[in-house]
Motif scaffolding. Structure first.
Motif, PDB file in Angstrom:
ATOM      1  N   PHE A   1       0.835  -1.202   0.000  1.00 19.96           N
ATOM      2  CA  PHE A   1       0.000   0.000   0.000  1.00 19.96           C
ATOM      3  C   PHE A   1       0.872   1.256   0.000  1.00 19.96           C
ATOM      4  O   PHE A   1       0.617   2.211  -0.751  1.00 19.96           O
ATOM      5  CB  PHE A   1      -0.918   0.012   1.219  1.00 19.96           C
ATOM      6  N   THR A   2       1.915   1.268   0.834  1.00 20.00           N
ATOM      7  CA  THR A   2       2.811   2.418   0.885  1.00 20.00           C
ATOM      8  C   THR A   2       3.491   2.640  -0.456  1.00 20.00           C
ATOM      9  O   THR A   2       3.603   3.780  -0.934  1.00 20.00           O
ATOM     10  CB  THR A   2       3.872   2.215   1.974  1.00 20.00           C
ATOM     11  N   ALA A   3       3.944   1.554  -1.084  1.00 18.20           N
ATOM     12  CA  ALA A   3       4.601   1.682  -2.388  1.00 18.20           C
ATOM     13  C   ALA A   3       3.638   2.237  -3.433  1.00 18.20           C
ATOM     14  O   ALA A   3       3.999   3.125  -4.216  1.00 18.20           O
ATOM     15  CB  ALA A   3       5.141   0.321  -2.828  1.00 18.20           C
ATOM     16  N   GLY A   4       2.420   1.732  -3.459  1.00 20.77           N
ATOM     17  CA  GLY A   4       1.451   2.216  -4.439  1.00 20.77           C
ATOM     18  C   GLY A   4       1.141   3.685  -4.256  1.00 20.77           C
ATOM     19  O   GLY A   4       1.148   4.468  -5.218  1.00 20.77           O
ATOM     20  N   ALA A   5       0.872   4.105  -3.007  1.00 21.50           N
ATOM     21  CA  ALA A   5       0.553   5.510  -2.746  1.00 21.50           C
ATOM     22  C   ALA A   5       1.732   6.416  -3.073  1.00 21.50           C
ATOM     23  O   ALA A   5       1.565   7.487  -3.669  1.00 21.50           O
ATOM     24  CB  ALA A   5       0.143   5.682  -1.284  1.00 21.50           C
ATOM     25  N   GLY A   6       2.932   5.981  -2.728  1.00 20.52           N
ATOM     26  CA  GLY A   6       4.113   6.799  -2.980  1.00 20.52           C
ATOM     27  C   GLY A   6       4.417   6.951  -4.459  1.00 20.52           C
ATOM     28  O   GLY A   6       4.729   8.053  -4.927  1.00 20.52           O
ATOM     29  N   VAL A   7       4.320   5.859  -5.214  1.00 23.40           N
ATOM     30  CA  VAL A   7       4.625   5.920  -6.649  1.00 23.40           C
ATOM     31  C   VAL A   7       3.607   6.777  -7.391  1.00 23.40           C
ATOM     32  O   VAL A   7       3.971   7.592  -8.255  1.00 23.40           O
ATOM     33  CB  VAL A   7       4.685   4.494  -7.243  1.00 23.40           C
TER      34      VAL A   7
END
Length: 507
Positions: A199-205
């Protein structure tokens, strides 16, 4: 008065972490000048904090249930204080952005535990009083952020918006150790690390892709590739949550149209109501010549209207269907943004924004309380903490994504407003980074094209915000349906469990 010490400890933490969402807004021009950073750097200073909060809220709540809420809250205070000190001492934009991310991690640990700590500390009438005060503190934090930030920036320098957290954190730690008892959930499950990472990776990207749109373009390979990578990360998150035994977010909650509407409403409310304030502040200080305090005062009508309306909305709208109160609030938020777009022309001052800011604040105050009640009323009491955490996550994510999307539109609007002015390439970037002052200092002839550029950029952000608000209202009205046999727009079980479930909204 000793019995209210736990409330004092929790309220101090909540006030600090929520103030830091908005306190930076009026300090951005001074940051840009002092650290020689560009527009994207300013966006990240705002965005990375909201992203960290959004990404880690649910995970921090699960960890607190398992190892102890007081322990996680104290850990969050320590991380928040250390990161605040590091932010104030940062020597460059990269370090400032990195430490803001760490500050968001500490804020997530604090935010995820505050309501659960209050729930365990108070019972009966005292519990109602405690949650009433906690809610008032949350509202006051939003109103106070720009003013506190303006006062500190103008009189002591922007670094003090971070240093001020140190004595407050020290006091909160002392009171917490003295008065707050440890509590945990004896039935807590394991921590969903794969879910948190994906989730963190998706939101950050996705946020990174949107911030880079102004430079890369909407249809460039870089933008499309990053958005595709973000979508893949979110898809991986869905797969992880479907397969894990103890998901961070139970995706079966989204089978309820009401839950979907509430999450969409929370996300769009934050994006529509608050994300453009960063760009308004840049205009007020760099083009209109205001100081940080004056710029902060201009933004107060929105926060003050939201605070006052939310304080009385519970009584005035008691028993009203959630689809009407939430949808009506989002409609007013959208209308307020569109009113600002309609009233602002080149050469107009800050007064053109006030009616729209007030209307938006009324909408925020009208929609926010029933959003939380509807989120938890759609689920069984055992899932109330997860539902409340999901709503907080959606709201922080909406703010982060809204800043990124509106930033791209703001810079494109600046470029459009400069058409025919004869200004060289890069002028829009300079204006967006708070550099209007040096153009205006070159001579009075610059005033006309600077004002035209800002009016164009701000109108685009207001229109987009208005559309977000109206779309949110439409989604809420279409998807939230009254439960059978009741006039309310949430299941009947919510009426019997509202008190207990609200207390765990961030747990």
């Amino acid at each position: 008065m000793r019995k209210w010490l736990p409330l004092t400890a929790v309220s101090l933490g909540a006030f600090m972490l929520l103030v830091d969402v908005t306190i930076v807004t009026v300090a951005l021009p001074d940051m840009a000048t002092d650290m020689n950073t560009g527009f994207a750097g300013l966006q990240w200073v705002m965005d990375i904090y909201a992203l960290a909060l959004a990404a880690l809220l649910l995970g921090a709540g699960s960890l607190a249930d398992r190892i102890g809420r007081r322990r996680v809250y104290l850990g969050g205070l320590a991380v928040f204080a250390a990161a605040s000190l590091a932010c104030g001492l940062a020597t460059g934009p990269g370090l400032l952005i990195a430490f803001r991310a760490v500050q968001g991690i500490g804020g997530a640990a604090m935010f995820a535990t505050t309501m659960a700590l209050l729930s365990s500390a108070y019972q009966g009438r005292d519990r109602g009083i405690a949650f009433g005060v906690w809610g008032a503190v949350n509202g006051a934090a939003a109103a106070a952020g720009p003013i506190i930030g303006g006062l500190l920036t103008e009189h002591f320098g922007w670094r003090w918006i971070f240093f001020i957290n140190l004595p407050a954190c020290a006091l909160a730690v002392w009171v917490t150790l003295k008065a707050v008892a440890e509590s945990r959930n004896p039935h807590a499950k394991g921590l969903d690390l794969p879910g948190m990472v994906t989730f963190t990776a998706g939101a950050g990207v996705v946020t990174y892709a949107l911030i880079r749109v102004a430079e890369n373009g909407w249809t460039s390979a870089a933008t499309l590739g990053l958005l595709g990578l973000g979508a893949a990360c979110f898809a991986a998150f869905v797969l992880v949550e479907l397969r894990t035994a103890h998901p961070m977010l139970d995706l079966s909650l989204f089978r309820s149209p009401t839950f979907v509407a509430v999450m969409a409403g929370g996300l769009l409310l934050s994006g529509a109501a608050f994300s453009y304030l960063m760009y308004v502040s840049l205009w007020l200080q760099s083009a209109e010549g205001m100081g940080p305090v004056q710029a902060g005062l201009v933004l107060v009508p929105l926060s003050l209207a939201a605070f006052l309306v939310s304080a009385v909305a519970g009584r005035l709208l008691h028993g009203a269907p959630a689809r009407l109160s939430i949808g009506g609030g989002l409609l007013l938020i959208g209308a307020g943004a569109l009113l600002q777009a309609w009233m602002l022309d080149a050469g107009d001052g800050w007064t053109a924004l006030v009616p729209g800011l007030v209307l938006t604040g009324v909408g925020v105050g009208m929609a926010t309380p029933p959003l939380a009640a509807a989120a938890m009323g759609t689920v069984a009491p055992a899932r109330a903490g997860m539902a409340g955490g999901a709503l907080n996550t959606a709201r922080q994510l909406g703010n982060a994504l809204g800043i990124a999307v509106l930033g791209a539109l703001f810079q494109a609007g600046l470029t459009s407003g400069l058409a025919g002015s004869g200004q060289p390439h890069g002028t829009a970037e300079a204006l967006a980074s708070g550099g209007a002052g040096r153009f205006l200092a070159a001579g009075p002839q610059a005033r006309e094209w600077v004002e035209a550029a800002f009016a164009s950029g701000l109108r685009d952000t207001f229109v987009a915000s208005g559309v977000m608000g109206l779309v949110g209202a439409l989604v809420v009205v279409l998807l939230i349906r009254p439960a059978r046999g009741t006039g309310a727009s949430v299941p009947a079980q919510a009426k019997g469990s509202t008190g207990s479930t609200t207390e765990r909204a961030s747990a």
